[in-house]
Design a protein around this motif. Structure first.
Motif, PDB file in Angstrom:
ATOM      1  N   ALA A  96      66.178  21.981 -48.485  1.00  0.00           N
ATOM      2  CA  ALA A  96      65.511  21.269 -47.383  1.00  0.00           C
ATOM      3  C   ALA A  96      64.756  22.251 -46.496  1.00  0.00           C
ATOM      4  CB  ALA A  96      66.535  20.485 -46.565  1.00  0.00           C
ATOM      5  N   VAL A  97      65.371  23.398 -46.210  1.00  0.00           N
ATOM      6  CA  VAL A  97      64.705  24.426 -45.395  1.00  0.00           C
ATOM      7  C   VAL A  97      63.482  24.952 -46.139  1.00  0.00           C
ATOM      8  CG1 VAL A  97      64.949  26.737 -44.400  1.00  0.00           C
ATOM      9  CG2 VAL A  97      66.766  25.058 -44.098  1.00  0.00           C
ATOM     10  N   SER A  98      63.617  25.117 -47.460  1.00  0.00           N
ATOM     11  CA  SER A  98      62.470  25.631 -48.226  1.00  0.00           C
ATOM     12  C   SER A  98      61.304  24.643 -48.206  1.00  0.00           C
ATOM     13  CB  SER A  98      62.882  25.955 -49.664  1.00  0.00           C
ATOM     14  OG  SER A  98      62.973  24.802 -50.459  1.00  0.00           O
ATOM     15  N   PHE A  99      61.594  23.345 -48.293  1.00  0.00           N
ATOM     16  CA  PHE A  99      60.523  22.348 -48.233  1.00  0.00           C
ATOM     17  C   PHE A  99      59.851  22.352 -46.867  1.00  0.00           C
ATOM     18  CE2 PHE A  99      63.005  20.052 -51.672  1.00  0.00           C
ATOM     19  CZ  PHE A  99      62.159  20.468 -52.685  1.00  0.00           C
ATOM     20  N   GLU A 100      60.658  22.514 -45.824  1.00  0.00           N
ATOM     21  CA  GLU A 100      60.097  22.580 -44.471  1.00  0.00           C
ATOM     22  C   GLU A 100      59.196  23.808 -44.326  1.00  0.00           C
ATOM     23  OE1 GLU A 100      58.960  21.522 -40.892  1.00  0.00           O
ATOM     24  OE2 GLU A 100      60.265  20.260 -42.122  1.00  0.00           O
ATOM     25  N   GLN A 101      59.634  24.924 -44.850  1.00  0.00           N
ATOM     26  CA  GLN A 101      58.824  26.147 -44.792  1.00  0.00           C
ATOM     27  C   GLN A 101      57.553  26.006 -45.637  1.00  0.00           C
ATOM     28  OE1 GLN A 101      59.058  28.853 -42.910  1.00  0.00           O
ATOM     29  NE2 GLN A 101      60.810  27.916 -41.891  1.00  0.00           N
ATOM     30  N   GLN A 102      57.660  25.282 -46.725  1.00  0.00           N
ATOM     31  CA  GLN A 102      56.484  25.061 -47.569  1.00  0.00           C
ATOM     32  C   GLN A 102      55.447  24.220 -46.806  1.00  0.00           C
ATOM     33  OE1 GLN A 102      57.528  23.347 -51.325  1.00  0.00           O
ATOM     34  NE2 GLN A 102      55.477  23.592 -52.168  1.00  0.00           N
ATOM     35  N   ARG A 103      55.903  23.186 -46.116  1.00  0.00           N
ATOM     36  CA  ARG A 103      54.980  22.384 -45.299  1.00  0.00           C
ATOM     37  C   ARG A 103      54.351  23.253 -44.205  1.00  0.00           C
ATOM     38  NH1 ARG A 103      58.681  18.201 -46.300  1.00  0.00           N
ATOM     39  NH2 ARG A 103      60.016  18.731 -44.534  1.00  0.00           N
ATOM     40  N   ARG A 104      55.178  24.114 -43.620  1.00  0.00           N
ATOM     41  CA  ARG A 104      54.691  25.007 -42.565  1.00  0.00           C
ATOM     42  C   ARG A 104      53.630  25.957 -43.126  1.00  0.00           C
ATOM     43  NH1 ARG A 104      57.013  30.032 -40.744  1.00  0.00           N
ATOM     44  NH2 ARG A 104      56.094  30.564 -38.754  1.00  0.00           N
ATOM     45  N   ALA A 105      53.860  26.468 -44.330  1.00  0.00           N
ATOM     46  CA  ALA A 105      52.895  27.377 -44.955  1.00  0.00           C
ATOM     47  C   ALA A 105      51.555  26.686 -45.178  1.00  0.00           C
ATOM     48  CB  ALA A 105      53.442  27.905 -46.281  1.00  0.00           C
ATOM     49  N   VAL A 106      51.591  25.442 -45.608  1.00  0.00           N
ATOM     50  CA  VAL A 106      50.350  24.689 -45.830  1.00  0.00           C
ATOM     51  C   VAL A 106      49.617  24.501 -44.504  1.00  0.00           C
ATOM     52  CG1 VAL A 106      49.431  22.438 -46.506  1.00  0.00           C
ATOM     53  CG2 VAL A 106      51.151  23.557 -47.925  1.00  0.00           C
ATOM     54  N   GLU A 107      50.362  24.136 -43.454  1.00  0.00           N
ATOM     55  CA  GLU A 107      49.730  23.943 -42.141  1.00  0.00           C
ATOM     56  C   GLU A 107      49.107  25.242 -41.634  1.00  0.00           C
ATOM     57  OE1 GLU A 107      52.627  22.384 -39.441  1.00  0.00           O
ATOM     58  OE2 GLU A 107      52.800  20.484 -40.528  1.00  0.00           O
ATOM     59  N   LEU A 108      49.829  26.346 -41.789  1.00  0.00           N
ATOM     60  CA  LEU A 108      49.302  27.635 -41.334  1.00  0.00           C
ATOM     61  C   LEU A 108      48.047  28.017 -42.111  1.00  0.00           C
ATOM     62  CD1 LEU A 108      52.630  29.633 -40.884  1.00  0.00           C
ATOM     63  CD2 LEU A 108      51.066  28.887 -39.073  1.00  0.00           C
ATOM     64  N   SER A 109      48.070  27.752 -43.406  1.00  0.00           N
ATOM     65  CA  SER A 109      46.911  28.071 -44.243  1.00  0.00           C
ATOM     66  C   SER A 109      45.701  27.221 -43.840  1.00  0.00           C
ATOM     67  CB  SER A 109      47.249  27.847 -45.709  1.00  0.00           C
ATOM     68  OG  SER A 109      46.146  28.128 -46.515  1.00  0.00           O
ATOM     69  N   GLU A 110      45.948  25.950 -43.552  1.00  0.00           N
ATOM     70  CA  GLU A 110      44.858  25.066 -43.144  1.00  0.00           C
ATOM     71  C   GLU A 110      44.255  25.483 -41.802  1.00  0.00           C
ATOM     72  OE1 GLU A 110      46.666  21.212 -43.161  1.00  0.00           O
ATOM     73  OE2 GLU A 110      46.339  20.931 -45.321  1.00  0.00           O
TER      74      GLU A 110
END
Length: 181
Positions: A96-110
């Motif tokens: 669950a933490v990894s999925f949250e971090q993955q969403r965060r990575a996408v937002e940061l990249s955008e």
């Protein structure tokens, strides 16, 4: 009036405790009794101390007998407390933490923060490695649980799911087939 309140609390604790022992004795379901047990344990310790000072052997013997009777009720689920499920839940938390971090990575990249996105993706990989380690530990502890109680179907379900998550689909399918037999 005070005695009536104490009797009601004892009646509640006895009824609730009896229903747990009769149907499913799990430690998490006994948690609502903890405040009452703490209150009565404090009073019991006080009475034991007074009984010991007065050398009242009947009180001490009664308390010892109560302890012998209560011990199995308190620790009845120790053999059924499954480490494999705990490790599975830990693995789920890391995922669950990894999925949250993955969403965060996408937002940061955008938003153009490539360095932040890389750091978030590194955290994703670390969390997934920790999840895999937790799943593997759960698989290691599962055989011990099966020796304790062959009827724990939920352990088998967790083991099957864990094998599937780790990519061991053939083993997961074989175990699932054994589960439905």
């Amino acid at each position: 009036r005070r005695q009536r309140t104490v009797r009601l609390l004892l009646l509640f604790a006895a009824a609730y405790g009896a229903s747990l022992v009769l149907f499913f004795n799990l430690s998490r379901l006994r948690l609502p009794l903890a405040p009452l047990v703490i209150l009565f344990a404090g009073k019991g310790c006080d009475e034991l101390f007074r009984g010991a000072r007065a050398r009242d052997w009947r009180t001490l013997a009664a308390a010892g007998l109560f302890g012998l009777v209560a011990y199995p009720v308190v620790y009845a689920d120790v053999a059924v407390d499954r480490m494999s499920i705990r490790y599975y839940n830990l693995g789920q938390r890391h995922m669950a933490v990894s999925f949250e971090q993955q969403r965060r990575a996408v937002e940061l990249s955008e938003h153009g923060d490539e360095q932040g996105a890389r750091e978030a993706l590194q955290q994703v990989m670390q969390e997934r490695e920790q999840a895999e380690q937790a799943y593997l530990r759960g698989l290691e502890s599962a055989p011990r649980n099966h020796r304790l109680n062959q009827g724990l179907r939920d352990v088998w379900v967790v083991k099957t799911t864990t094998l599937h998550r780790l990519g061991h689909d053939a083993e997961a399918i074989a175990l699932a087939e054994r589960l439905v037999e």
